[in-house]
Design an enzyme around this catalytic site. Sequence first.
Site, mmCIF file in Angstrom:
data_model
loop_
_atom_site.group_PDB
_atom_site.id
_atom_site.type_symbol
_atom_site.label_atom_id
_atom_site.label_comp_id
_atom_site.label_asym_id
_atom_site.label_seq_id
_atom_site.Cartn_x
_atom_site.Cartn_y
_atom_site.Cartn_z
ATOM 1 N N GLU A 127 -22.092 11.265 -4.110
ATOM 2 C CA GLU A 127 -21.155 10.140 -4.037
ATOM 3 C C GLU A 127 -21.836 8.777 -4.079
ATOM 4 O O GLU A 127 -21.247 7.831 -4.599
ATOM 5 C CB GLU A 127 -20.207 10.260 -2.839
ATOM 6 C CG GLU A 127 -20.844 10.191 -1.495
ATOM 7 C CD GLU A 127 -19.847 10.464 -0.373
ATOM 8 O OE1 GLU A 127 -18.640 10.321 -0.585
ATOM 9 O OE2 GLU A 127 -20.301 10.815 0.718
ATOM 10 N N GLU B 31 -22.845 19.049 2.897
ATOM 11 C CA GLU B 31 -22.737 17.628 3.224
ATOM 12 C C GLU B 31 -23.877 16.829 2.569
ATOM 13 O O GLU B 31 -23.663 15.717 2.078
ATOM 14 C CB GLU B 31 -22.728 17.456 4.761
ATOM 15 C CG GLU B 31 -22.695 16.040 5.268
ATOM 16 C CD GLU B 31 -21.481 15.220 4.842
ATOM 17 O OE1 GLU B 31 -20.535 15.777 4.256
ATOM 18 O OE2 GLU B 31 -21.520 14.007 5.067
ATOM 19 N N HIS C 219 -26.838 34.885 -6.769
ATOM 20 C CA HIS C 219 -25.623 35.275 -7.479
ATOM 21 C C HIS C 219 -25.215 34.248 -8.527
ATOM 22 O O HIS C 219 -24.065 34.199 -8.932
ATOM 23 C CB HIS C 219 -24.481 35.512 -6.478
ATOM 24 C CG HIS C 219 -24.817 36.576 -5.483
ATOM 25 N ND1 HIS C 219 -24.745 37.913 -5.779
ATOM 26 C CD2 HIS C 219 -25.291 36.489 -4.216
ATOM 27 C CE1 HIS C 219 -25.138 38.611 -4.716
ATOM 28 N NE2 HIS C 219 -25.473 37.767 -3.760
ATOM 29 N N ASN D 84 0.869 -1.188 0.000
ATOM 30 C CA ASN D 84 0.000 0.000 0.000
ATOM 31 C C ASN D 84 0.896 1.225 0.000
ATOM 32 O O ASN D 84 1.932 1.224 0.669
ATOM 33 C CB ASN D 84 -0.854 0.056 1.273
ATOM 34 C CG ASN D 84 -1.920 -1.014 1.311
ATOM 35 O OD1 ASN D 84 -2.060 -1.785 0.372
ATOM 36 N ND2 ASN D 84 -2.667 -1.071 2.400
ATOM 37 N N GLY D 85 0.489 2.268 -0.683
ATOM 38 C CA GLY D 85 1.284 3.501 -0.696
ATOM 39 C C GLY D 85 1.871 3.748 -2.077
ATOM 40 O O GLY D 85 1.465 3.109 -3.061
ATOM 41 N N LYS E 298 -12.369 4.350 1.072
ATOM 42 C CA LYS E 298 -12.745 4.756 2.431
ATOM 43 C C LYS E 298 -11.673 5.620 3.075
ATOM 44 O O LYS E 298 -11.975 6.588 3.758
ATOM 45 C CB LYS E 298 -13.025 3.518 3.289
ATOM 46 C CG LYS E 298 -13.537 3.842 4.685
ATOM 47 C CD LYS E 298 -14.886 4.529 4.646
ATOM 48 C CE LYS E 298 -15.346 5.029 5.982
ATOM 49 N NZ LYS E 298 -16.380 6.072 5.847
ATOM 50 N N LYS F 268 -23.281 13.755 -0.033
ATOM 51 C CA LYS F 268 -23.833 12.409 0.183
ATOM 52 C C LYS F 268 -24.570 11.942 -1.058
ATOM 53 O O LYS F 268 -24.427 10.813 -1.497
ATOM 54 C CB LYS F 268 -24.807 12.367 1.364
ATOM 55 C CG LYS F 268 -24.270 12.396 2.752
ATOM 56 C CD LYS F 268 -23.453 11.218 3.178
ATOM 57 C CE LYS F 268 -22.028 11.328 2.752
ATOM 58 N NZ LYS F 268 -21.044 11.910 3.608
#
Length: 612
Positions: free
Chosen positions: A492, A485, A508, A100-101, A607, A489
């Site tokens: 996504e 938010e 505006h 990973n990475g 995640k 939601k």
Amino acid sequence: MCGIIGYIGNKEAFPILINGLKRLEYRGYDSSGVALLQNNESIIYKKKGKVSDLENFIADSDVSGNIGIGHTRWATHGEPNDVNAHPHTSLNGHFTLIHNGIIENYGRLKDVLVSVGYTFKGETDTEVLVNLIEYIYMRGNVNAELAVHYALAKVIGAYGLVVLCKNEPDQLIAARKGSPLVIGIGEGEHFIASDATPIVEHTNSVIYLNNDNVAIIKKNELTLKTTDNDELTPNIQKLNLGIGEIEKNGYAHFMLKEIFEQPRSIKDTCRGRISLEEKSIRLGGLHAVMPKLIDAKRIIIVGCGTSWHAGLVGEYLIEDFARIPVEVEYSSEFRYRKPVLNDTDVVIAISQSGETADTLAAIELARSAGATVIGISNVVGSSIPRETNAGVYTHAGPEIGVASTKAFTTQITVLSMIAIELGMKRGTLTPKESNGLMEELILIPEKLERIIKMNDSFEKIAALYKNANNFLYLGRGYFFPVALEGALKLKEISYIHAEGYPAAEMKHGPIALIDENMPVVVIAAKDNSYEKIVSNIQEIKARKGIVIAIVTEGDTVIREMADHVLEIPKADFALAPILAVVPLQLLSYHIAVMRGCNIDQPRNLAKSVTVE
Ligand code: F6R
């Protein structure tokens, strides 16, 4: 993001690996694979797609063996396909690696390896690293452990990795720099994983690797070293995680379970921290830095995505209650500009996973500039709590659904407690005000229960608008971050385009979008700008927009104007974002279910975002 699982012991490794990969699915991935050691040969199976595709692909194969590694990959270098999937094996087959990475200097290392005759099957940085280890092993005539040490000394970048060497079949070698790894200790067996979720069903004794640690993992023996080869004493900890917390427990999706868990997770977040008798808030993890916080000239909150939205609510709360100037920044922007920082600043880093690469980099920058850095995180033992001077855990319990829900509301809960405590200590809240706020906070879980009971009404509205192409979300003051938010939601998990705006900004620009096909979700609970938002609703209706309004129970004014109203219980408006977001979470959830979307693992999302 990518996930790691490894096993060494007397049991069959494959069922442990495949089950572990399923537990890791929530992190987001596009391919998966396993490697097993059989008769001193490393046998690799890997496949683009889901872990179930890998399982089908292997169905008739020999998967015996007591030592093995498995990986879920989220593509960075090279497209998601069978070749680029991990594990990767070296040219002469001596080593097999999961990683990973990102190895940042992989291009230069690859050139060196090509110049000495190495060839490559895919485009990944991991394939370069496994060949580098092999090259050093063969050329330097050293053992596997030293080959890993020497190879890592040449690497620039981040890694959490596990190596198998077919010539030394009694061990796994693991190393961490930047990307988390945890070792599970069983009876005559060890597990290794990128987080505790695949380990918890086997053991609750764990060791979290620190940066620059290398672990030599055998069946009955574990040696922990630094990358400079100095031996370390392992710190064995008890996992505070139950298997039930990482299972759906009868819910159709983790996201739904986690939305429904919010009354409990907020109770857990407040437990032992608010005392109505003593009229105090006690956040033990902030004790050491409280003087710095009280005297802070400025607080800067950093985070990404949903955590950034929680930060915006935090700005309102802290400025309101404690009268300290607050700025909220995307971690990714903060880290790459030249922010003016000094030792009277306090930086609060918010992250559910505690592993977000941009937020970790923002922390490093703030620390090096002399600021006090506080972490708000949900994952015990993750990198952010380790890298900060002090912090507060949210105690939401594991959040498995990719779309963040209970993490958001518990982050706001923690920020509320910080703001109230600061308000009390700085004298900017009167005792009456702070007591009132604490009492309100304690009542939030029960109010959330009432909202959750209205789930059917959210589902009915979802059915009416599931085919919309666009949504607008509007809110003012504390409800502006809630609008952001809500829009996040929806986009996504349902892939419907949605925008959140401060309601007054509508005039505006966004007002041009409003027509009879545009659902506009207006968060219009009672607050100090209620009359203003009523006017905004009128402006939308005058242009035939469809208004779905979140209102305080008993509101009759908006009921007359809006197409639909969803009620939330009365609460102090500074704490009401915790309530107002829940109908939006459920609306998004039902729309996404009706559109047949993958709720817990939406496309392209991970995640924990451990790469830039
Ligand atoms: C949205 C979501 C993401 C995360 C973001 C930060 O539902 O989950 O936007 O909030 O990737 O992650 P953490 O909080 O782990 O730093």
